[in-house]
Design a protein around this motif. Structure first.
Motif, PDB file in Angstrom:
ATOM      1  N   ALA A  78       0.835  -1.197   0.000  1.00  0.00           N
ATOM      2  CA  ALA A  78       0.000   0.000   0.000  1.00  0.00           C
ATOM      3  C   ALA A  78       0.872   1.251   0.000  1.00  0.00           C
ATOM      4  N   LYS A  79       1.916   1.242   0.802  1.00  0.00           N
ATOM      5  CA  LYS A  79       2.832   2.385   0.836  1.00  0.00           C
ATOM      6  C   LYS A  79       3.423   2.650  -0.545  1.00  0.00           C
ATOM      7  N   ALA A  80       3.835   1.581  -1.234  1.00  0.00           N
ATOM      8  CA  ALA A  80       4.436   1.726  -2.561  1.00  0.00           C
ATOM      9  C   ALA A  80       3.437   2.286  -3.564  1.00  0.00           C
ATOM     10  N   GLY A  81       2.153   2.025  -3.356  1.00  0.00           N
ATOM     11  CA  GLY A  81       1.136   2.447  -4.314  1.00  0.00           C
ATOM     12  C   GLY A  81       0.664   3.876  -4.147  1.00  0.00           C
ATOM     13  N   ILE A  82       1.075   4.546  -3.075  1.00  0.00           N
ATOM     14  CA  ILE A  82       0.640   5.923  -2.839  1.00  0.00           C
ATOM     15  C   ILE A  82       1.598   6.877  -3.542  1.00  0.00           C
ATOM     16  N   ALA A 132      -4.204   3.801   6.994  1.00  0.00           N
ATOM     17  CA  ALA A 132      -4.799   3.108   5.851  1.00  0.00           C
ATOM     18  C   ALA A 132      -4.553   1.604   5.968  1.00  0.00           C
ATOM     19  N   VAL A 133      -5.613   0.859   6.162  1.00  0.00           N
ATOM     20  CA  VAL A 133      -5.528  -0.588   6.363  1.00  0.00           C
ATOM     21  C   VAL A 133      -6.100  -1.300   5.146  1.00  0.00           C
ATOM     22  N   GLY A 134      -5.267  -2.102   4.482  1.00  0.00           N
ATOM     23  CA  GLY A 134      -5.722  -2.829   3.310  1.00  0.00           C
ATOM     24  C   GLY A 134      -5.558  -4.327   3.418  1.00  0.00           C
ATOM     25  N   ASN A 135      -5.061  -4.791   4.571  1.00  0.00           N
ATOM     26  CA  ASN A 135      -4.775  -6.221   4.679  1.00  0.00           C
ATOM     27  C   ASN A 135      -5.191  -6.841   6.014  1.00  0.00           C
ATOM     28  N   ILE A 158      -8.809   4.528   7.048  1.00  0.00           N
ATOM     29  CA  ILE A 158      -9.293   3.862   5.844  1.00  0.00           C
ATOM     30  C   ILE A 158      -9.302   2.363   6.144  1.00  0.00           C
ATOM     31  N   GLY A 159     -10.488   1.793   6.201  1.00  0.00           N
ATOM     32  CA  GLY A 159     -10.622   0.385   6.579  1.00  0.00           C
ATOM     33  C   GLY A 159     -10.984  -0.463   5.378  1.00  0.00           C
ATOM     34  N   ALA A 160      -9.969  -1.095   4.799  1.00  0.00           N
ATOM     35  CA  ALA A 160     -10.208  -1.917   3.607  1.00  0.00           C
ATOM     36  C   ALA A 160      -9.470  -3.247   3.644  1.00  0.00           C
ATOM     37  N   PRO A 161      -9.398  -3.899   4.830  1.00  0.00           N
ATOM     38  CA  PRO A 161      -8.780  -5.223   4.822  1.00  0.00           C
ATOM     39  C   PRO A 161      -9.613  -6.197   4.003  1.00  0.00           C
ATOM     40  N   GLY A 190      -8.248  -4.620   0.107  1.00  0.00           N
ATOM     41  CA  GLY A 190      -6.889  -4.949  -0.313  1.00  0.00           C
ATOM     42  C   GLY A 190      -5.977  -3.735  -0.255  1.00  0.00           C
ATOM     43  N   SER A 191      -4.679  -3.990  -0.307  1.00  0.00           N
ATOM     44  CA  SER A 191      -3.699  -2.908  -0.262  1.00  0.00           C
ATOM     45  C   SER A 191      -3.874  -1.960  -1.439  1.00  0.00           C
ATOM     46  N   ASN A 192      -4.248  -2.516  -2.590  1.00  0.00           N
ATOM     47  CA  ASN A 192      -4.449  -1.656  -3.760  1.00  0.00           C
ATOM     48  C   ASN A 192      -5.618  -0.706  -3.563  1.00  0.00           C
ATOM     49  N   VAL A 193      -6.659  -1.166  -2.888  1.00  0.00           N
ATOM     50  CA  VAL A 193      -7.820  -0.326  -2.630  1.00  0.00           C
ATOM     51  C   VAL A 193      -7.470   0.766  -1.614  1.00  0.00           C
ATOM     52  N   ALA A 194      -6.749   0.387  -0.564  1.00  0.00           N
ATOM     53  CA  ALA A 194      -6.336   1.377   0.434  1.00  0.00           C
ATOM     54  C   ALA A 194      -5.482   2.464  -0.207  1.00  0.00           C
TER      55      ALA A 194
END
Length: 213
Positions: A78-82, A132-135, A158-161, A190-194
């Motif tokens: 997720a960090k890499a995708g921001i 931001a939580v994606g997992n 951001i709650g998207a696990p 998912g991390s991509n969504v977060a």
């Protein structure tokens, strides 16, 4: 089969046009960029229905980001995708503690997950935080525990696990906490969504301030 010719620089714009044309119902303007980017990232139109926004969540997020918040993620993916350039434009930073040695040691010593230990570390930052939580649903559970104690209350969560074990329950806990939040209800996320939600907020702030991404 006839392929649609689209310039590389226009692919995202064209994708957004297709998404808007296929939406079953209009999306309110204040959340539309977030919903469309989540759909764009996943090709899943369920996000037009399952994204929950607490009252004033978007306005709160834009204000906090505009003042240089720290985004903490529960995965390095997720960090890499921001978008780092967008973060820099607004004086923001992004952190993920999951791979830190002290996090692994703390999780082992306390019999918890690294995601929960990362929340505890973020609680000591002393800065405005968007989490931001994606997992990991355990991250949301630990955040809710801190919120209940009042010793760490992020400006926005951001709650998207994604998944099956305690995923739905942790999201409902977050919604019930009363903290500003954006939640992908149900099992999806998912991390991509977060990361997509974070980017959408940053780009909305770009537009508000007249920046070009």
């Amino acid at each position: 089969m006839n392929l649609e010719y689209v310039l590389p620089s226009e692919i995202e714009k064209r994708s957004f046009e297709i998404i808007e044309s296929e939406l079953e119902a209009p999306i309110p303007d204040n959340i539309k960029p977030i919903v469309i980017r989540a759909i764009h990232t996943t090709a899943d139109f369920d996000y037009a229905k399952n994204l929950y926004f607490s009252e004033n969540a978007v306005d709160t997020a834009l204000e906090v980001l505009g003042n240089g918040a720290v985004i903490v993620t529960d995965t390095n993916m997720a960090k890499a995708g921001i978008n780092k350039a967008a973060l820099a434009r607004h004086g923001c930073d992004c952190m993920c503690f999951m791979a830190d040695e002290d996090i692994a040691e703390t999780a082992k010593r306390e019999g918890t997950t690294r995601a929960a230990a990362s929340v505890d570390k973020a609680a000591k930052l002393g800065k405005p935080v968007i989490y931001a939580v994606g997992n990991a649903p355990t991250a949301l559970v630990r955040l809710c525990e801190h919120i209940e104690k009042g010793d760490f209350v992020p400006e926005l969560i951001i709650g998207a696990p994604v998944g099956f074990v305690n995923v739905v329950q942790s999201k409902e806990m977050l919604i019930s906490s009363g903290v500003p939040c954006i939640v992908a209800k149900g099992r999806k996320g998912g991390s991509n969504v977060a990361a997509a939600i974070c980017n959408a907020l940053l780009y909305m702030l770009d537009n508000k301030k007249g920046f070009k991404k």
